[in-house]
Design a protein around this motif. Structure first.
Motif, PDB file in Angstrom:
ATOM      1  N   LEU A 439       0.859  -1.185   0.000  1.00 38.17           N
ATOM      2  CA  LEU A 439       0.000   0.000   0.000  1.00 38.17           C
ATOM      3  C   LEU A 439       0.897   1.237   0.000  1.00 38.17           C
ATOM      4  O   LEU A 439       1.865   1.309   0.754  1.00 38.17           O
ATOM      5  N   HIS A 440       0.552   2.172  -0.856  1.00 35.34           N
ATOM      6  CA  HIS A 440       1.304   3.429  -0.949  1.00 35.34           C
ATOM      7  C   HIS A 440       0.417   4.561  -0.426  1.00 35.34           C
ATOM      8  O   HIS A 440      -0.677   4.780  -0.943  1.00 35.34           O
ATOM      9  N   LEU A 441       0.888   5.251   0.595  1.00 31.69           N
ATOM     10  CA  LEU A 441       0.204   6.450   1.082  1.00 31.69           C
ATOM     11  C   LEU A 441       0.912   7.658   0.478  1.00 31.69           C
ATOM     12  O   LEU A 441       2.031   8.004   0.876  1.00 31.69           O
ATOM     13  N   ALA A 442       0.289   8.290  -0.513  1.00 31.14           N
ATOM     14  CA  ALA A 442       0.860   9.474  -1.167  1.00 31.14           C
ATOM     15  C   ALA A 442       0.408  10.691  -0.376  1.00 31.14           C
ATOM     16  O   ALA A 442      -0.669  11.245  -0.612  1.00 31.14           O
ATOM     17  N   LEU A 443       1.241  11.116   0.577  1.00 35.15           N
ATOM     18  CA  LEU A 443       0.853  12.130   1.553  1.00 35.15           C
ATOM     19  C   LEU A 443       1.342  13.527   1.186  1.00 35.15           C
ATOM     20  O   LEU A 443       1.261  14.435   2.025  1.00 35.15           O
ATOM     21  N   TYR A 444       1.852  13.714  -0.020  1.00 36.32           N
ATOM     22  CA  TYR A 444       2.266  15.055  -0.435  1.00 36.32           C
ATOM     23  C   TYR A 444       2.039  15.167  -1.933  1.00 36.32           C
ATOM     24  O   TYR A 444       0.921  15.422  -2.377  1.00 36.32           O
ATOM     25  N   ASN A 445       3.082  14.956  -2.723  1.00 42.67           N
ATOM     26  CA  ASN A 445       2.915  15.056  -4.173  1.00 42.67           C
ATOM     27  C   ASN A 445       2.038  13.905  -4.672  1.00 42.67           C
ATOM     28  O   ASN A 445       2.434  12.743  -4.594  1.00 42.67           O
ATOM     29  N   PRO A 446       0.850  14.208  -5.199  1.00 45.75           N
ATOM     30  CA  PRO A 446      -0.043  13.117  -5.611  1.00 45.75           C
ATOM     31  C   PRO A 446       0.500  12.320  -6.778  1.00 45.75           C
ATOM     32  O   PRO A 446       0.183  11.134  -6.931  1.00 45.75           O
ATOM     33  N   TYR A 447       1.355  12.955  -7.599  1.00 49.29           N
ATOM     34  CA  TYR A 447       1.882  12.279  -8.774  1.00 49.29           C
ATOM     35  C   TYR A 447       2.913  11.225  -8.408  1.00 49.29           C
ATOM     36  O   TYR A 447       3.343  10.454  -9.262  1.00 49.29           O
ATOM     37  N   ALA A 448       3.308  11.156  -7.138  1.00 49.05           N
ATOM     38  CA  ALA A 448       4.165  10.063  -6.679  1.00 49.05           C
ATOM     39  C   ALA A 448       3.464   8.724  -6.869  1.00 49.05           C
ATOM     40  O   ALA A 448       4.127   7.688  -7.000  1.00 49.05           O
ATOM     41  N   ALA A 449       2.138   8.740  -6.913  1.00 52.44           N
ATOM     42  CA  ALA A 449       1.392   7.495  -7.147  1.00 52.44           C
ATOM     43  C   ALA A 449       1.681   6.912  -8.526  1.00 52.44           C
ATOM     44  O   ALA A 449       1.486   5.711  -8.747  1.00 52.44           O
ATOM     45  N   LEU A 450       2.131   7.745  -9.447  1.00 52.06           N
ATOM     46  CA  LEU A 450       2.478   7.267 -10.783  1.00 52.06           C
ATOM     47  C   LEU A 450       3.832   6.575 -10.804  1.00 52.06           C
ATOM     48  O   LEU A 450       4.134   5.826 -11.740  1.00 52.06           O
ATOM     49  N   ASP A 451       4.657   6.818  -9.799  1.00 49.94           N
ATOM     50  CA  ASP A 451       6.009   6.265  -9.758  1.00 49.94           C
ATOM     51  C   ASP A 451       6.068   4.896  -9.099  1.00 49.94           C
ATOM     52  O   ASP A 451       7.015   4.145  -9.322  1.00 49.94           O
ATOM     53  N   VAL A 452       5.104   4.594  -8.265  1.00 49.38           N
ATOM     54  CA  VAL A 452       5.136   3.365  -7.470  1.00 49.38           C
ATOM     55  C   VAL A 452       4.068   2.416  -8.004  1.00 49.38           C
ATOM     56  O   VAL A 452       2.877   2.746  -8.024  1.00 49.38           O
ATOM     57  N   ASP A 453       4.495   1.246  -8.430  1.00 46.85           N
ATOM     58  CA  ASP A 453       3.568   0.275  -9.027  1.00 46.85           C
ATOM     59  C   ASP A 453       2.847  -0.490  -7.915  1.00 46.85           C
ATOM     60  O   ASP A 453       3.094  -1.669  -7.660  1.00 46.85           O
ATOM     61  N   ALA A 454       1.947   0.244  -7.242  1.00 46.46           N
ATOM     62  CA  ALA A 454       1.204  -0.341  -6.122  1.00 46.46           C
ATOM     63  C   ALA A 454      -0.079   0.447  -5.938  1.00 46.46           C
ATOM     64  O   ALA A 454      -0.171   1.612  -6.349  1.00 46.46           O
ATOM     65  N   PRO A 455      -1.086  -0.154  -5.318  1.00 44.62           N
ATOM     66  CA  PRO A 455      -2.300   0.611  -4.996  1.00 44.62           C
ATOM     67  C   PRO A 455      -1.963   1.761  -4.053  1.00 44.62           C
ATOM     68  O   PRO A 455      -1.103   1.626  -3.173  1.00 44.62           O
ATOM     69  N   ALA A 456      -2.649   2.887  -4.237  1.00 43.30           N
ATOM     70  CA  ALA A 456      -2.302   4.078  -3.466  1.00 43.30           C
ATOM     71  C   ALA A 456      -3.532   4.755  -2.896  1.00 43.30           C
ATOM     72  O   ALA A 456      -4.616   4.732  -3.495  1.00 43.30           O
ATOM     73  N   LEU A 457      -3.325   5.379  -1.742  1.00 39.12           N
ATOM     74  CA  LEU A 457      -4.297   6.293  -1.164  1.00 39.12           C
ATOM     75  C   LEU A 457      -3.667   7.688  -1.226  1.00 39.12           C
ATOM     76  O   LEU A 457      -2.577   7.904  -0.709  1.00 39.12           O
ATOM     77  N   ILE A 458      -4.358   8.631  -1.872  1.00 38.86           N
ATOM     78  CA  ILE A 458      -3.797   9.946  -2.143  1.00 38.86           C
ATOM     79  C   ILE A 458      -4.515  10.985  -1.291  1.00 38.86           C
ATOM     80  O   ILE A 458      -5.750  11.071  -1.305  1.00 38.86           O
ATOM     81  N   THR A 459      -3.735  11.780  -0.565  1.00 38.78           N
ATOM     82  CA  THR A 459      -4.315  12.808   0.301  1.00 38.78           C
ATOM     83  C   THR A 459      -4.125  14.224  -0.229  1.00 38.78           C
ATOM     84  O   THR A 459      -4.797  15.148   0.212  1.00 38.78           O
ATOM     85  N   TYR A 460      -3.125  14.424  -1.115  1.00 39.39           N
ATOM     86  CA  TYR A 460      -2.765  15.759  -1.631  1.00 39.39           C
ATOM     87  C   TYR A 460      -2.210  16.667  -0.541  1.00 39.39           C
ATOM     88  O   TYR A 460      -2.176  17.880  -0.717  1.00 39.39           O
TER      89      TYR A 460
END
Length: 486
Positions: A439-460
Protein backbone atom coordinates in the motif's frame (compact mmCIF):
# COMPACT_ATOMS: atom_id res chain seq x y z
CA UNK A 1 1.22 67.59 -15.09
CA UNK A 2 0.85 64.13 -13.55
CA UNK A 3 2.61 63.97 -10.13
CA UNK A 4 5.24 61.26 -9.84
CA UNK A 5 4.67 58.56 -7.19
CA UNK A 6 7.43 57.77 -4.72
CA UNK A 7 9.40 54.71 -5.89
CA UNK A 8 8.43 52.88 -2.71
CA UNK A 9 4.74 53.18 -3.53
CA UNK A 10 5.31 50.85 -6.48
CA UNK A 11 7.20 48.20 -4.51
CA UNK A 12 6.26 45.42 -2.10
CA UNK A 13 8.95 44.34 0.36
CA UNK A 14 9.37 41.81 3.14
CA UNK A 15 10.63 42.47 6.66
CA UNK A 16 13.22 40.58 8.73
CA UNK A 17 11.34 39.12 11.68
CA UNK A 18 8.22 38.78 13.85
CA UNK A 19 8.32 42.39 15.09
CA UNK A 20 8.67 45.69 13.27
CA UNK A 21 12.05 46.99 14.42
CA UNK A 22 12.82 50.72 14.36
CA UNK A 23 15.28 50.47 11.47
CA UNK A 24 12.81 48.64 9.24
CA UNK A 25 10.00 51.04 10.18
CA UNK A 26 12.23 53.98 9.25
CA UNK A 27 13.12 52.30 5.95
CA UNK A 28 9.43 51.84 5.08
CA UNK A 29 8.56 55.43 6.01
CA UNK A 30 11.56 56.99 4.30
CA UNK A 31 10.68 55.46 0.96
CA UNK A 32 6.89 55.70 1.19
CA UNK A 33 6.48 51.93 0.98
CA UNK A 34 2.84 50.86 1.34
CA UNK A 35 3.00 47.10 0.67
CA UNK A 36 4.56 44.28 2.70
CA UNK A 37 4.54 40.51 2.17
CA UNK A 38 4.71 38.27 5.25
CA UNK A 39 6.48 34.91 5.44
CA UNK A 40 7.08 32.21 8.02
CA UNK A 41 9.87 34.28 9.62
CA UNK A 42 7.21 36.87 10.49
CA UNK A 43 4.70 34.50 12.08
CA UNK A 44 4.82 33.10 15.62
CA UNK A 45 1.38 33.34 17.21
CA UNK A 46 -1.98 34.95 16.61
CA UNK A 47 -1.43 37.80 19.12
CA UNK A 48 2.06 38.43 17.73
CA UNK A 49 0.80 38.49 14.13
CA UNK A 50 -2.04 40.84 15.02
CA UNK A 51 0.41 43.19 16.76
CA UNK A 52 2.80 43.08 13.81
CA UNK A 53 0.02 43.96 11.36
CA UNK A 54 -1.10 46.82 13.61
CA UNK A 55 2.45 48.19 13.70
CA UNK A 56 2.74 47.85 9.93
CA UNK A 57 -0.59 49.58 9.41
CA UNK A 58 0.58 52.49 11.56
CA UNK A 59 3.70 52.90 9.41
CA UNK A 60 2.28 52.11 5.97
CA UNK A 61 -0.78 54.30 6.38
CA UNK A 62 -4.36 54.03 5.17
CA UNK A 63 -3.26 52.50 1.85
CA UNK A 64 -1.54 49.57 3.56
CA UNK A 65 -1.44 46.29 1.67
CA UNK A 66 -0.34 43.43 3.94
CA UNK A 67 -0.09 40.20 1.98
CA UNK A 68 0.73 36.54 2.58
CA UNK A 69 0.66 33.21 0.71
CA UNK A 70 -2.25 31.49 2.45
CA UNK A 71 -3.32 28.94 -0.16
CA UNK A 72 -4.02 25.94 2.04
CA UNK A 73 -2.26 22.57 2.04
CA UNK A 74 1.52 23.00 2.09
CA UNK A 75 1.34 26.78 1.56
CA UNK A 76 0.29 27.99 5.01
CA UNK A 77 2.60 30.01 7.25
CA UNK A 78 0.64 30.09 10.55
CA UNK A 79 0.90 26.80 12.41
CA UNK A 80 -1.48 27.83 15.20
CA UNK A 81 -4.79 27.56 13.29
CA UNK A 82 -6.49 24.46 11.87
CA UNK A 83 -4.96 23.56 8.50
CA UNK A 84 -7.14 24.01 5.44
CA UNK A 85 -6.65 21.64 2.50
CA UNK A 86 -4.94 22.82 -0.65
CA UNK A 87 -6.48 23.33 -4.06
CA UNK A 88 -6.06 19.81 -5.45
CA UNK A 89 -7.79 18.27 -2.42
CA UNK A 90 -10.76 20.53 -3.17
CA UNK A 91 -10.54 19.74 -6.88
CA UNK A 92 -10.58 16.01 -6.09
CA UNK A 93 -13.68 16.49 -3.92
CA UNK A 94 -15.20 18.60 -6.74
CA UNK A 95 -17.78 20.37 -4.57
CA UNK A 96 -17.54 24.09 -5.39
CA UNK A 97 -19.64 25.02 -2.36
CA UNK A 98 -17.02 23.32 -0.18
CA UNK A 99 -14.24 25.21 -1.98
CA UNK A 100 -16.06 28.47 -1.35
CA UNK A 101 -16.56 27.68 2.34
CA UNK A 102 -12.90 26.68 2.85
CA UNK A 103 -11.68 29.80 1.03
CA UNK A 104 -13.91 32.04 3.13
CA UNK A 105 -12.57 30.40 6.29
CA UNK A 106 -8.96 30.97 5.15
CA UNK A 107 -9.73 34.61 4.45
CA UNK A 108 -11.42 35.02 7.86
CA UNK A 109 -8.23 33.79 9.51
CA UNK A 110 -6.33 36.60 7.79
CA UNK A 111 -8.88 39.29 8.60
CA UNK A 112 -8.69 38.25 12.24
CA UNK A 113 -5.11 39.57 12.42
CA UNK A 114 -5.27 42.41 9.90
CA UNK A 115 -3.87 40.83 6.71
CA UNK A 116 -5.91 42.17 3.79
CA UNK A 117 -4.38 40.47 0.73
CA UNK A 118 -4.08 36.73 0.09
CA UNK A 119 -1.94 35.50 -2.80
CA UNK A 120 -4.50 32.85 -3.77
CA UNK A 121 -6.18 31.11 -5.53
CA UNK A 122 -3.82 29.34 -7.92
CA UNK A 123 -5.36 29.23 -11.42
CA UNK A 124 -2.56 27.20 -12.97
CA UNK A 125 -3.81 24.12 -14.84
CA UNK A 126 -1.38 21.41 -13.76
CA UNK A 127 -1.25 19.39 -16.98
CA UNK A 128 2.36 18.31 -16.40
CA UNK A 129 2.77 15.57 -13.76
CA UNK A 130 6.49 16.44 -13.56
CA UNK A 131 5.78 20.05 -12.55
CA UNK A 132 8.18 20.73 -9.67
CA UNK A 133 6.48 23.78 -8.14
CA UNK A 134 2.70 23.69 -8.74
CA UNK A 135 1.39 20.12 -8.45
CA UNK A 136 -1.18 19.85 -5.66
CA UNK A 137 -1.35 23.67 -5.41
CA UNK A 138 -3.57 23.58 -8.54
CA UNK A 139 -7.22 22.55 -8.53
CA UNK A 140 -6.48 20.02 -11.24
CA UNK A 141 -5.42 19.27 -14.79
CA UNK A 142 -8.64 20.39 -16.46
CA UNK A 143 -9.23 24.08 -17.20
CA UNK A 144 -13.00 23.77 -16.65
CA UNK A 145 -12.44 22.37 -13.15
CA UNK A 146 -9.93 25.13 -12.38
CA UNK A 147 -12.47 27.73 -13.49
CA UNK A 148 -15.21 26.12 -11.43
CA UNK A 149 -13.19 26.01 -8.23
CA UNK A 150 -11.30 29.23 -8.87
CA UNK A 151 -14.61 31.08 -9.06
CA UNK A 152 -15.73 29.48 -5.80
CA UNK A 153 -12.45 30.46 -4.10
CA UNK A 154 -12.80 34.05 -5.29
CA UNK A 155 -16.35 34.18 -3.94
CA UNK A 156 -15.15 32.92 -0.57
CA UNK A 157 -12.48 35.60 -0.32
CA UNK A 158 -14.90 38.34 -1.34
CA UNK A 159 -17.44 37.21 1.26
CA UNK A 160 -14.80 37.44 4.00
CA UNK A 161 -13.52 40.84 2.87
CA UNK A 162 -9.99 39.86 1.85
CA UNK A 163 -8.45 40.70 -1.54
CA UNK A 164 -7.69 37.58 -3.55
CA UNK A 165 -4.91 37.38 -6.13
CA UNK A 166 -5.08 34.84 -8.96
CA UNK A 167 -1.74 33.38 -10.05
CA UNK A 168 0.57 32.67 -11.89
CA UNK A 169 -0.45 34.48 -15.08
CA UNK A 170 -0.40 33.30 -17.89
CA UNK A 171 0.02 29.85 -16.29
CA UNK A 172 2.69 27.77 -14.54
CA UNK A 173 1.02 24.38 -14.92
CA UNK A 174 3.07 22.94 -17.81
CA UNK A 175 6.64 23.56 -16.73
CA UNK A 176 9.42 21.15 -15.77
CA UNK A 177 11.50 23.96 -14.24
CA UNK A 178 10.83 25.85 -11.03
CA UNK A 179 11.02 29.61 -11.63
CA UNK A 180 12.47 29.98 -8.13
CA UNK A 181 15.57 28.29 -9.57
CA UNK A 182 15.53 28.82 -13.37
CA UNK A 183 13.72 30.60 -16.22
CA UNK A 184 11.12 28.21 -17.70
CA UNK A 185 9.69 28.35 -21.23
CA UNK A 186 6.27 27.06 -22.29
CA UNK A 187 6.59 26.60 -26.07
CA UNK A 188 2.90 26.01 -26.80
CA UNK A 189 1.08 27.58 -29.76
CA UNK A 190 -1.42 30.33 -28.96
CA UNK A 191 -4.45 28.10 -29.56
CA UNK A 192 -3.21 25.60 -26.97
CA UNK A 193 -2.57 28.40 -24.47
CA UNK A 194 -6.06 29.79 -25.04
CA UNK A 195 -7.62 26.37 -24.41
CA UNK A 196 -5.66 25.55 -21.27
CA UNK A 197 -3.35 28.03 -19.49
CA UNK A 198 -5.18 31.24 -20.37
CA UNK A 199 -8.74 29.95 -20.02
CA UNK A 200 -9.11 30.24 -16.20
CA UNK A 201 -7.60 33.71 -16.08
CA UNK A 202 -9.73 35.05 -18.91
CA UNK A 203 -12.89 33.55 -17.45
CA UNK A 204 -12.29 34.86 -13.91
CA UNK A 205 -10.73 38.27 -14.48
CA UNK A 206 -14.02 40.11 -13.79
CA UNK A 207 -14.04 38.58 -10.29
CA UNK A 208 -10.28 38.92 -9.59
CA UNK A 209 -9.10 41.97 -7.61
CA UNK A 210 -5.48 41.20 -8.51
CA UNK A 211 -3.33 39.05 -10.81
CA UNK A 212 0.19 37.80 -10.07
CA UNK A 213 2.56 37.35 -13.01
CA UNK A 214 4.70 34.31 -13.81
CA UNK A 215 8.42 34.48 -14.54
CA UNK A 216 8.02 32.30 -17.63
CA UNK A 217 8.66 32.85 -21.35
CA UNK A 218 5.69 32.07 -23.61
CA UNK A 219 7.07 32.40 -27.16
CA UNK A 220 3.58 32.43 -28.69
CA UNK A 221 2.82 35.58 -26.67
CA UNK A 222 6.27 37.19 -26.47
CA UNK A 223 9.34 35.35 -27.80
CA UNK A 224 11.78 37.55 -25.87
CA UNK A 225 10.52 38.46 -22.40
CA UNK A 226 9.10 36.42 -19.50
CA UNK A 227 5.52 37.42 -18.73
CA UNK A 228 6.54 39.56 -15.76
CA UNK A 229 8.60 41.80 -18.06
CA UNK A 230 6.40 41.59 -21.15
CA UNK A 231 4.39 44.58 -22.34
CA UNK A 232 2.82 42.35 -24.98
CA UNK A 233 1.39 40.14 -22.22
CA UNK A 234 0.63 42.55 -19.37
CA UNK A 235 -0.50 45.62 -21.31
CA UNK A 236 -1.50 44.47 -24.79
CA UNK A 237 -3.18 41.18 -23.80
CA UNK A 238 -4.30 41.65 -20.20
CA UNK A 239 -5.17 45.36 -20.21
CA UNK A 240 -6.04 46.19 -23.81
CA UNK A 241 -7.46 42.98 -25.28
CA UNK A 242 -9.11 41.62 -22.12
CA UNK A 243 -9.91 44.96 -20.47
CA UNK A 244 -8.55 44.06 -17.04
CA UNK A 245 -8.55 46.97 -14.59
CA UNK A 246 -7.45 45.25 -11.39
CA UNK A 247 -3.99 45.23 -9.83
CA UNK A 248 -1.11 43.44 -11.56
CA UNK A 249 1.60 42.36 -9.11
CA UNK A 250 4.79 40.52 -10.00
CA UNK A 251 5.92 37.34 -8.31
CA UNK A 252 9.06 37.74 -6.21
CA UNK A 253 11.82 39.40 -8.21
CA UNK A 254 14.34 37.54 -6.07
CA UNK A 255 13.57 34.28 -7.89
CA UNK A 256 16.38 33.12 -10.14
CA UNK A 257 14.18 33.31 -13.24
CA UNK A 258 14.46 37.10 -12.88
CA UNK A 259 17.35 37.90 -10.55
CA UNK A 260 19.72 35.49 -12.27
CA UNK A 261 19.00 36.87 -15.75
CA UNK A 262 18.15 40.56 -15.44
CA UNK A 263 19.20 41.87 -12.03
CA UNK A 264 16.84 43.42 -9.51
CA UNK A 265 16.82 47.10 -10.43
CA UNK A 266 16.57 46.73 -14.19
CA UNK A 267 13.97 43.97 -13.88
CA UNK A 268 11.77 46.17 -11.67
CA UNK A 269 11.87 48.99 -14.22
CA UNK A 270 11.09 46.58 -17.05
CA UNK A 271 8.16 45.08 -15.10
CA UNK A 272 6.63 48.47 -14.32
CA UNK A 273 7.11 49.58 -17.90
CA UNK A 274 5.49 46.37 -19.13
CA UNK A 275 2.35 47.10 -17.14
CA UNK A 276 2.83 45.74 -13.62
CA UNK A 277 1.42 47.98 -10.89
CA UNK A 278 3.48 46.56 -8.03
CA UNK A 279 6.93 44.93 -8.01
CA UNK A 280 7.75 42.37 -5.30
CA UNK A 281 11.20 43.59 -4.26
CA UNK A 282 11.71 40.88 -1.67
CA UNK A 283 14.91 39.89 0.08
CA UNK A 284 17.89 41.54 1.69
CA UNK A 285 17.95 45.31 2.21
CA UNK A 286 20.62 45.82 -0.47
CA UNK A 287 18.30 44.30 -3.08
CA UNK A 288 15.43 46.52 -1.95
CA UNK A 289 17.68 49.58 -2.09
CA UNK A 290 18.95 48.70 -5.56
CA UNK A 291 15.36 48.40 -6.76
CA UNK A 292 14.37 51.72 -5.18
CA UNK A 293 17.32 53.50 -6.81
CA UNK A 294 16.60 52.05 -10.26
CA UNK A 295 12.90 52.92 -10.10
CA UNK A 296 13.63 56.42 -8.81
CA UNK A 297 16.01 57.03 -11.71
CA UNK A 298 13.52 55.68 -14.25
CA UNK A 299 10.81 57.96 -12.85
CA UNK A 300 13.10 61.00 -12.86
CA UNK A 301 14.32 60.47 -16.42
CA UNK A 302 10.89 59.72 -17.85
CA UNK A 303 11.78 56.14 -18.74
CA UNK A 304 8.66 55.19 -16.77
CA UNK A 305 5.58 57.00 -18.05
CA UNK A 306 4.16 59.27 -15.30
CA UNK A 307 0.54 58.75 -16.39
CA UNK A 308 0.96 54.97 -16.36
CA UNK A 309 2.59 55.04 -12.92
CA UNK A 310 -0.16 57.30 -11.60
CA UNK A 311 -2.77 54.84 -12.89
CA UNK A 312 -0.93 52.03 -11.11
CA UNK A 313 -0.94 54.01 -7.90
CA UNK A 314 -4.67 54.60 -8.26
CA UNK A 315 -5.34 50.87 -8.66
CA UNK A 316 -3.26 50.04 -5.58
CA UNK A 317 -5.05 52.63 -3.49
CA UNK A 318 -8.42 51.39 -4.68
CA UNK A 319 -7.51 47.82 -3.68
CA UNK A 320 -6.52 48.96 -0.18
CA UNK A 321 -9.67 51.05 0.13
CA UNK A 322 -11.92 48.17 -0.92
CA UNK A 323 -10.11 45.69 1.35
CA UNK A 324 -8.75 47.72 4.30
CA UNK A 325 -6.07 46.20 6.51
CA UNK A 326 -8.22 46.26 9.62
CA UNK A 327 -8.74 43.60 12.23
CA UNK A 328 -12.19 42.01 12.05
CA UNK A 329 -13.85 40.23 14.96
CA UNK A 330 -14.30 36.90 13.19
CA UNK A 331 -15.31 33.60 14.81
CA UNK A 332 -12.53 31.65 16.49
CA UNK A 333 -10.64 29.76 13.73
CA UNK A 334 -11.07 26.59 15.76
CA UNK A 335 -14.70 26.67 14.69
CA UNK A 336 -13.57 25.76 11.15
CA UNK A 337 -11.76 22.61 12.21
CA UNK A 338 -14.74 20.42 11.32
CA UNK A 339 -15.11 22.10 7.92
CA UNK A 340 -11.45 21.52 7.09
CA UNK A 341 -11.62 17.90 8.27
CA UNK A 342 -14.66 17.37 6.04
CA UNK A 343 -12.81 18.86 3.07
CA UNK A 344 -9.66 16.79 3.59
CA UNK A 345 -11.80 13.65 3.84
CA UNK A 346 -13.85 14.52 0.76
CA UNK A 347 -10.70 14.78 -1.35
CA UNK A 348 -9.20 11.48 -0.20
CA UNK A 349 -8.61 9.46 -3.39
CA UNK A 350 -8.20 5.74 -4.04
CA UNK A 351 -5.87 4.82 -6.92
CA UNK A 352 -5.58 1.25 -8.24
CA UNK A 353 -8.06 -0.09 -5.64
CA UNK A 354 -6.00 0.09 -2.45
CA UNK A 355 -6.78 -2.28 0.42
CA UNK A 356 -5.87 -1.53 4.02
CA UNK A 357 -4.26 -4.25 6.16
CA UNK A 358 -6.69 -5.32 8.89
CA UNK A 359 -6.40 -3.19 12.04
CA UNK A 360 -4.08 -4.80 14.56
CA UNK A 361 -1.82 -6.26 11.85
CA UNK A 362 1.96 -6.25 12.13
CA UNK A 363 3.13 -3.92 9.33
CA UNK A 364 6.39 -2.47 8.07
CA UNK A 365 6.24 1.29 7.50
CA UNK A 366 8.76 2.67 5.00
CA UNK A 367 8.94 6.46 5.16
CA UNK A 368 11.20 9.48 4.69
CA UNK A 369 13.04 10.16 7.94
CA UNK A 370 12.79 13.97 7.75
CA UNK A 371 11.50 15.60 4.56
CA UNK A 372 12.97 19.01 3.77
CA UNK A 373 11.25 22.30 3.10
CA UNK A 374 11.30 23.47 -0.54
CA UNK A 375 10.91 27.13 -1.50
CA UNK A 376 7.34 28.26 -0.81
CA UNK A 377 6.19 24.87 0.52
CA UNK A 378 6.54 23.64 4.09
CA UNK A 379 8.22 20.34 4.98
CA UNK A 380 6.15 17.14 5.00
CA UNK A 381 5.53 14.83 7.95
CA UNK A 382 8.52 12.90 9.32
CA UNK A 383 8.77 9.12 9.70
CA UNK A 384 8.58 9.04 13.51
CA UNK A 385 5.34 11.03 13.50
CA UNK A 386 3.79 8.72 10.92
CA UNK A 387 4.88 5.61 12.81
CA UNK A 388 3.41 6.95 16.03
CA UNK A 389 0.07 7.73 14.35
CA UNK A 390 -0.15 4.46 12.43
CA UNK A 391 0.64 2.76 15.71
CA UNK A 392 -2.90 3.58 16.81
CA UNK A 393 -4.10 1.16 14.10
CA UNK A 394 -1.26 -1.33 13.65
CA UNK A 395 1.74 -2.90 15.31
CA UNK A 396 4.31 -0.84 13.39
CA UNK A 397 7.92 -1.62 12.58
CA UNK A 398 9.48 1.54 11.13
CA UNK A 399 12.07 1.57 8.37
CA UNK A 400 13.02 5.22 7.83
CA UNK A 401 15.16 6.25 4.87
CA UNK A 402 17.14 9.30 3.85
CA UNK A 403 17.18 8.63 0.09
CA UNK A 404 14.82 6.26 -1.74
CA UNK A 405 17.61 4.85 -3.91
CA UNK A 406 19.09 3.20 -0.78
CA UNK A 407 16.01 1.05 -0.20
CA UNK A 408 16.54 -2.72 -0.66
CA UNK A 409 13.06 -3.89 -1.54
CA UNK A 410 13.77 -7.66 -1.68
CA UNK A 411 15.22 -7.40 1.85
CA UNK A 412 12.21 -5.39 3.01
CA UNK A 413 9.84 -7.96 1.49
CA UNK A 414 11.74 -10.70 3.35
CA UNK A 415 10.34 -9.37 6.63
CA UNK A 416 7.11 -11.09 5.65
CA UNK A 417 4.90 -8.23 6.82
CA UNK A 418 2.55 -6.04 4.79
CA UNK A 419 4.55 -2.99 3.69
CA UNK A 420 3.12 0.50 3.74
CA UNK A 421 5.19 3.09 1.88
CA UNK A 422 4.50 6.72 2.80
CA UNK A 423 5.80 9.40 0.45
CA UNK A 424 6.01 12.78 2.14
CA UNK A 425 8.33 14.81 -0.13
CA UNK A 426 7.50 17.85 -2.23
CA UNK A 427 9.07 16.36 -5.35
CA UNK A 428 8.66 13.02 -7.07
CA UNK A 429 11.46 10.47 -6.72
CA UNK A 430 12.33 8.39 -9.81
CA UNK A 431 14.18 5.97 -7.52
CA UNK A 432 10.81 4.79 -6.20
CA UNK A 433 9.86 3.27 -9.55
CA UNK A 434 11.08 -0.12 -8.38
CA UNK A 435 9.32 0.07 -5.01
CA UNK A 436 7.28 -2.97 -3.92
CA UNK A 437 4.91 -1.92 -1.12
CA UNK A 438 1.49 -3.44 -0.57
CA UNK A 439 0.00 0.00 0.00
CA UNK A 440 1.30 3.43 -0.95
CA UNK A 441 0.20 6.45 1.08
CA UNK A 442 0.86 9.47 -1.17
CA UNK A 443 0.85 12.13 1.55
CA UNK A 444 2.27 15.06 -0.43
CA UNK A 445 2.92 15.06 -4.17
CA UNK A 446 -0.04 13.12 -5.61
CA UNK A 447 1.88 12.28 -8.77
CA UNK A 448 4.17 10.06 -6.68
CA UNK A 449 1.39 7.49 -7.15
CA UNK A 450 2.48 7.27 -10.78
CA UNK A 451 6.01 6.27 -9.76
CA UNK A 452 5.14 3.37 -7.47
CA UNK A 453 3.57 0.27 -9.03
CA UNK A 454 1.20 -0.34 -6.12
CA UNK A 455 -2.30 0.61 -5.00
CA UNK A 456 -2.30 4.08 -3.47
CA UNK A 457 -4.30 6.29 -1.16
CA UNK A 458 -3.80 9.95 -2.14
CA UNK A 459 -4.32 12.81 0.30
CA UNK A 460 -2.77 15.76 -1.63
CA UNK A 461 -1.21 16.92 1.61
CA UNK A 462 0.56 15.95 4.82
CA UNK A 463 -1.18 18.15 7.41
CA UNK A 464 -2.56 16.55 10.61
CA UNK A 465 -6.13 16.78 9.28
CA UNK A 466 -5.09 14.84 6.17
CA UNK A 467 -3.36 12.18 8.23
CA UNK A 468 -6.42 11.78 10.45
CA UNK A 469 -8.52 11.06 7.36
CA UNK A 470 -5.97 8.39 6.36
CA UNK A 471 -6.24 6.75 9.78
CA UNK A 472 -10.02 6.73 9.48
CA UNK A 473 -9.74 5.03 6.08
CA UNK A 474 -7.28 2.45 7.44
CA UNK A 475 -9.75 1.63 10.23
CA UNK A 476 -12.54 1.21 7.69
CA UNK A 477 -14.43 4.21 9.02
CA UNK A 478 -14.18 6.30 5.87
CA UNK A 479 -14.28 5.88 2.09
CA UNK A 480 -11.96 7.50 -0.47
CA UNK A 481 -14.20 8.98 -3.15
CA UNK A 482 -12.03 11.78 -4.55
CA UNK A 483 -11.11 11.96 -8.23
CA UNK A 484 -7.42 11.98 -9.19
CA UNK A 485 -6.18 14.54 -11.76
CA UNK A 486 -4.55 11.75 -13.78
Amino acid sequence: MTPLPQPGELLMVDIPGPTLDDDTAAHLQRHGIRSVCLFGKNVQSEPQLRALCADLRAVLGAGALIAIDHEGGAILRPAFWPFAPGAMTLGAADAPALTEAVSAALARQLRRVGVNWNFAPVLDVNVNPANPVIGERAFGADSAAVIRHGRAALRGHAEAGVAACVKHFPGHGDTVLDSHLALPTVPKPRAALDATELAPFRALLPESPAVMTAHIVYPALDPQHPATLSRAILTDLLRRDWGYEGVIVTDSMGMQAIDGHYGRGEAAVLALGAGADLVMALGRREAQDATLVAVAEALATGRLDPAQMSASLGRLRALAQTFPAQVAHTPDPGADEALFAQAWAAGLTAYRTPQAPPPGSHILLVAWRAPERHNVSEAGADAETLARELGTVYDVQLHPFERPETLDWPALRAHGKPIILATTARHRAPALQGAQPDLHLALYNPYAALDVDAPALITYGFRPEARRSVLAWLRGEQTADGTAPF
